[in-house]
Design an enzyme around this catalytic site. Sequence first.
Site, PDB file in Angstrom:
ATOM      1  N   CYS A  12       0.640  -1.696   0.197  1.00  9.86           N
ATOM      2  CA  CYS A  12      -0.126  -0.122   0.032  1.00  9.86           C
ATOM      3  C   CYS A  12       0.696   1.256  -0.517  1.00  9.86           C
ATOM      4  O   CYS A  12       2.423   1.320  -0.063  1.00  9.86           O
ATOM      5  CB  CYS A  12      -1.128  -0.227   0.679  1.00  9.86           C
ATOM      6  SG  CYS A  12      -0.321   0.109   2.625  1.00  9.86           S
ATOM      7  N   CYS A  86      -2.557   1.908  -4.829  1.00  8.51           N
ATOM      8  CA  CYS A  86      -0.896   2.615  -4.520  1.00  8.51           C
ATOM      9  C   CYS A  86      -0.590   2.368  -6.508  1.00  8.51           C
ATOM     10  O   CYS A  86       0.383   2.772  -6.688  1.00  8.51           O
ATOM     11  CB  CYS A  86       0.696   1.685  -4.626  1.00  8.51           C
ATOM     12  SG  CYS A  86       0.613  -0.195  -4.757  1.00  8.51           S
ATOM     13  N   CYS A  90       4.080   0.143  -8.342  1.00  6.83           N
ATOM     14  CA  CYS A  90       4.410  -1.418  -7.765  1.00  6.83           C
ATOM     15  C   CYS A  90       4.970  -1.591  -9.790  1.00  6.83           C
ATOM     16  O   CYS A  90       3.817  -1.792 -10.357  1.00  6.83           O
ATOM     17  CB  CYS A  90       3.466  -2.447  -7.802  1.00  6.83           C
ATOM     18  SG  CYS A  90       3.685  -4.170  -6.876  1.00  6.83           S
TER      19      CYS A  90
END
Length: 134
Positions: A12, A86, A90
């Site tokens: 997160c 997020c 990533c």
Amino acid sequence: MNDERPSILFVCVHNAGRSQMAAGFARELGGERVQVLSAGSEPADRINPVAVEAMAEVGIDITGTQPRVLAVDDVRASDVVITMGCGDACPVFPGKRYEDWELTDPAGRPLEQVRPIRDEIRGRVEALLEGLRG
């Protein structure tokens, strides 16, 4: 990672609430069957104390964890990558299993609002672990 256990990475933004609670449940419920990592795209200075309190209510201690920055190697080493708000922070590698869990951010919320988030995370982790059983 280097053994046969599936590895799960929870990500997160701040790695202070959602991902820490998810990792706590995965470690507790998955035991030695899984490897668990958590990280954040912009880690906070410390774990959200309300998340710590909410987890303590269900007998899981996450006080020993610290927010950490997401590293490409974390993603590379994981079989399952769970993101929570997020976005594109990533990195994506072919052959990995990715899931995006839309969960309310517990930051700045009182305990009574964090409990339902915690409970939803627990249910999702239980389903994830059940799906990993081979």
